[in-house]
Scaffold this motif. Structure first.
Motif, PDB file in Angstrom:
ATOM      1  N   LEU A  71     -10.227   5.311  -6.015  1.00  0.00           N
ATOM      2  CA  LEU A  71      -9.781   7.000  -6.581  1.00  0.00           C
ATOM      3  C   LEU A  71      -8.950   8.301  -6.471  1.00  0.00           C
ATOM      4  N   ALA A  72      -8.419   8.389  -5.399  1.00  0.00           N
ATOM      5  CA  ALA A  72      -7.107   9.374  -5.874  1.00  0.00           C
ATOM      6  C   ALA A  72      -6.012   8.660  -5.923  1.00  0.00           C
ATOM      7  N   LEU A  73      -5.763   7.477  -6.143  1.00  0.00           N
ATOM      8  CA  LEU A  73      -4.518   6.974  -6.989  1.00  0.00           C
ATOM      9  C   LEU A  73      -5.311   6.415  -8.337  1.00  0.00           C
ATOM     10  N   ILE A  74      -6.102   7.282  -9.066  1.00  0.00           N
ATOM     11  CA  ILE A  74      -6.297   6.892 -10.585  1.00  0.00           C
ATOM     12  C   ILE A  74      -5.518   7.076 -11.050  1.00  0.00           C
ATOM     13  N   GLU A  75      -4.219   8.471 -11.119  1.00  0.00           N
ATOM     14  CA  GLU A  75      -3.888   8.450 -12.066  1.00  0.00           C
ATOM     15  C   GLU A  75      -2.413   7.374 -11.656  1.00  0.00           C
ATOM     16  N   SER A  76      -2.047   6.970 -10.514  1.00  0.00           N
ATOM     17  CA  SER A  76      -0.879   6.403 -10.771  1.00  0.00           C
ATOM     18  C   SER A  76      -0.594   5.090 -12.437  1.00  0.00           C
ATOM     19  N   GLU A  77       0.691   5.306 -12.395  1.00  0.00           N
ATOM     20  CA  GLU A  77       1.601   3.891 -13.076  1.00  0.00           C
ATOM     21  C   GLU A  77       1.109   3.028 -13.116  1.00  0.00           C
ATOM     22  N   ASP A  78       0.485   2.070 -11.841  1.00  0.00           N
ATOM     23  CA  ASP A  78      -0.047   0.974 -12.287  1.00  0.00           C
ATOM     24  C   ASP A  78      -1.155   1.098 -10.592  1.00  0.00           C
ATOM     25  N   LEU A  79      -1.994   1.462 -10.754  1.00  0.00           N
ATOM     26  CA  LEU A  79      -2.969   1.721 -10.169  1.00  0.00           C
ATOM     27  C   LEU A  79      -3.013  -0.108  -9.312  1.00  0.00           C
ATOM     28  N   MET A  80      -3.181  -0.520  -9.802  1.00  0.00           N
ATOM     29  CA  MET A  80      -3.719  -1.445  -8.282  1.00  0.00           C
ATOM     30  C   MET A  80      -2.135  -1.972  -7.682  1.00  0.00           C
ATOM     31  N   LYS A  81      -0.602  -2.071  -8.422  1.00  0.00           N
ATOM     32  CA  LYS A  81      -0.252  -2.000  -7.137  1.00  0.00           C
ATOM     33  C   LYS A  81       0.015  -1.552  -6.202  1.00  0.00           C
ATOM     34  N   ALA A  82      -0.363   0.069  -6.578  1.00  0.00           N
ATOM     35  CA  ALA A  82      -0.276   1.373  -5.521  1.00  0.00           C
ATOM     36  C   ALA A  82      -1.221   1.099  -4.481  1.00  0.00           C
ATOM     37  N   LEU A  83      -2.876   0.081  -4.490  1.00  0.00           N
ATOM     38  CA  LEU A  83      -3.484   0.052  -4.243  1.00  0.00           C
ATOM     39  C   LEU A  83      -3.373  -1.123  -2.429  1.00  0.00           C
ATOM     40  N   ARG A  84      -2.480  -2.170  -3.548  1.00  0.00           N
ATOM     41  CA  ARG A  84      -1.967  -3.067  -2.554  1.00  0.00           C
ATOM     42  C   ARG A  84      -1.632  -2.955  -1.355  1.00  0.00           C
ATOM     43  N   HIS A  85      -0.022  -2.521  -1.430  1.00  0.00           N
ATOM     44  CA  HIS A  85       0.891  -2.069  -1.293  1.00  0.00           C
ATOM     45  C   HIS A  85       0.369  -0.936  -0.200  1.00  0.00           C
ATOM     46  N   GLU A  86      -0.486  -0.294  -0.376  1.00  0.00           N
ATOM     47  CA  GLU A  86      -1.363   0.116   0.617  1.00  0.00           C
ATOM     48  C   GLU A  86      -2.044  -0.336   1.516  1.00  0.00           C
ATOM     49  N   LEU A  87      -3.126  -1.704   1.583  1.00  0.00           N
ATOM     50  CA  LEU A  87      -3.354  -3.022   1.383  1.00  0.00           C
ATOM     51  C   LEU A  87      -2.092  -3.298   2.480  1.00  0.00           C
ATOM     52  N   ASP A  88      -1.365  -3.476   1.936  1.00  0.00           N
ATOM     53  CA  ASP A  88      -0.568  -4.589   2.590  1.00  0.00           C
ATOM     54  C   ASP A  88      -0.252  -3.453   3.847  1.00  0.00           C
ATOM     55  N   VAL A  89       0.327  -2.351   3.359  1.00  0.00           N
ATOM     56  CA  VAL A  89       0.867  -0.683   4.728  1.00  0.00           C
ATOM     57  C   VAL A  89      -0.965  -1.394   5.879  1.00  0.00           C
ATOM     58  N   PHE A  90      -1.715  -0.723   5.694  1.00  0.00           N
ATOM     59  CA  PHE A  90      -2.866  -0.902   6.235  1.00  0.00           C
ATOM     60  C   PHE A  90      -3.547  -3.005   6.843  1.00  0.00           C
ATOM     61  N   ALA A  91      -3.143  -3.199   7.134  1.00  0.00           N
ATOM     62  CA  ALA A  91      -3.488  -4.908   7.379  1.00  0.00           C
ATOM     63  C   ALA A  91      -2.082  -4.984   8.389  1.00  0.00           C
ATOM     64  N   GLU A  92      -1.084  -4.488   7.904  1.00  0.00           N
ATOM     65  CA  GLU A  92      -0.233  -4.988   9.474  1.00  0.00           C
ATOM     66  C   GLU A  92       0.010  -3.972  10.231  1.00  0.00           C
ATOM     67  N   ALA A  93      -0.483  -2.995   9.589  1.00  0.00           N
ATOM     68  CA  ALA A  93      -0.762  -1.190  11.529  1.00  0.00           C
ATOM     69  C   ALA A  93      -1.426  -1.994  11.924  1.00  0.00           C
ATOM     70  N   ALA A  94      -2.493  -2.690  11.608  1.00  0.00           N
ATOM     71  CA  ALA A  94      -4.429  -3.036  11.701  1.00  0.00           C
ATOM     72  C   ALA A  94      -4.272  -4.225  12.564  1.00  0.00           C
ATOM     73  N   GLU A  95      -3.149  -5.021  12.326  1.00  0.00           N
ATOM     74  CA  GLU A  95      -2.981  -6.433  12.839  1.00  0.00           C
ATOM     75  C   GLU A  95      -3.943  -7.533  12.062  1.00  0.00           C
ATOM     76  N   LEU A  96      -4.122  -6.679  10.687  1.00  0.00           N
ATOM     77  CA  LEU A  96      -4.678  -7.692  10.521  1.00  0.00           C
ATOM     78  C   LEU A  96      -4.869  -8.632   9.156  1.00  0.00           C
TER      79      LEU A  96
END
Length: 304
Positions: free
Chosen positions: A230-255
């Motif tokens: 919802l916070a990124l809904i106005e992004s040019e490419d919503l799923m690209k932005a979400l996948r990037h944040e998923l990558d950052v989260f997973a790396e930091a969480a070691e998941l």
């Protein structure tokens, strides 16, 4: 003492039981202040199900949290006790019968207020890693919800035929079978979104409002990503932005990234049916609800 908005929402949600509890709440607070040697130290705030009373005692500042008695709040103090301040606010006192706790005071600013999505994902990932300690005995297991999840999805297919492609729902059912029924024995927050991560003084960021489950930390990662959509809904490419944040989260969480993605897919399908049946906290009807349903439908299909 009781914020009007909180009183109204409690009665709307809980009916007569909520009204009865609200009538007792001022006395509950007074009793606990006396019992724990506290004095009022600011304006009363509130969340969805409880009031937050700033207090002061001889050892310093704290907050008194009193929640409406609800099964979802039963294990909150158990989670705080297990963490012992590791990535979460400290628990000073508890009264389980009254669903009350005396907690470390933190600032009202949330992780969600940061403008940098990478920082949000990285902070949340680091915190998730610290919170993922061996699950204490006696806490509910997320795996025990698997049968209910599967039944919920099948009921959604029956009640809302054609709402989502069959393959998308089948993939969510596969998540339940392959990830949901046998999970790690780790303590997870259970409601791990950016508004439940607040600025602290003892540590930069501290978690609040846990449900206290034992299960897969990747489930918490998926929970984090829902409000980020919802916070990124106005992004040019919503799923690209979400996948990037998923990558950052997973790396930091070691998941495992794929595990987080699959849980995100399951939660999106779950939300698509829930929204059609009950609405969301942000909207119970009207054009905004339709927009939110459209968003979770997009997530359900895109995460698949």
């Amino acid at each position: 003492m009781i914020p009007e908005v909180f009183a109204r929402s409690t009665i709307d949600r809980e009916g007569e039981a909520g009204a009865a509890w609200l009538s007792e709440l001022p006395q509950i607070v007074e009793d606990l202040l006396a019992r724990w040697g506290c004095t009022l130290d600011g304006d009363v705030a509130h969340g969805q199900v409880g009031v937050i009373v700033p207090v002061r005692r001889t050892s310093g500042a704290a907050v008194l949290k009193v929640s409406f008695p609800h099964p979802g709040n039963v294990n909150e103090p158990d989670a705080f006790a297990a963490w012992g301040g590791r990535g979460a606010v400290l628990l000073y006192e508890r009264d389980d019968e009254r669903f009350a706790m005396l907690l470390e005071r933190v600032q009202p600013s949330t992780l969600g207020e940061l403008g940098d999505g990478d920082e949000i994902a990285a902070v949340a990932g680091q915190l998730s890693r610290r919170l993922s300690i061996p699950g204490p005995a006696g806490l509910p297991r997320l795996a025990d919800q698997a049968d209910g999840w599967a039944e919920e999805l099948r009921r959604g297919i029956a009640d809302f035929p054609g709402a989502l492609p069959v393959a998308v729902v089948d993939a969510a059912l596969a998540v339940v079978d392959e990830l949901g029924r046998k999970q790690p024995d780790l303590l997870v927050h259970g409601d791990f979104h950016p508004r439940n991560i607040l600025r602290g003084e003892r540590e930069p960021w501290l978690a609040v409002d846990p449900k206290g489950y034992v299960g897969d930390p990747a489930y918490d990662g998926a929970t984090l990503l829902k409000p980020r959509a919802l916070a990124l809904i106005e992004s040019e490419d919503l799923m690209k932005a979400l996948r990037h944040e998923l990558d950052v989260f997973a790396e930091a969480a070691e998941l495992d990234r794929e595990r987080v993605r699959r849980w995100a897919h399951f939660q999106a399908v779950q939300a698509a049916f829930h929204g059609r049946r009950n609405g969301f906290g942000r909207a119970r009807g009207g054009p905004y609800l339709n927009r939110l349903i459209g968003l979770v439908d997009q997530l359900a299909i895109s995460w698949c």
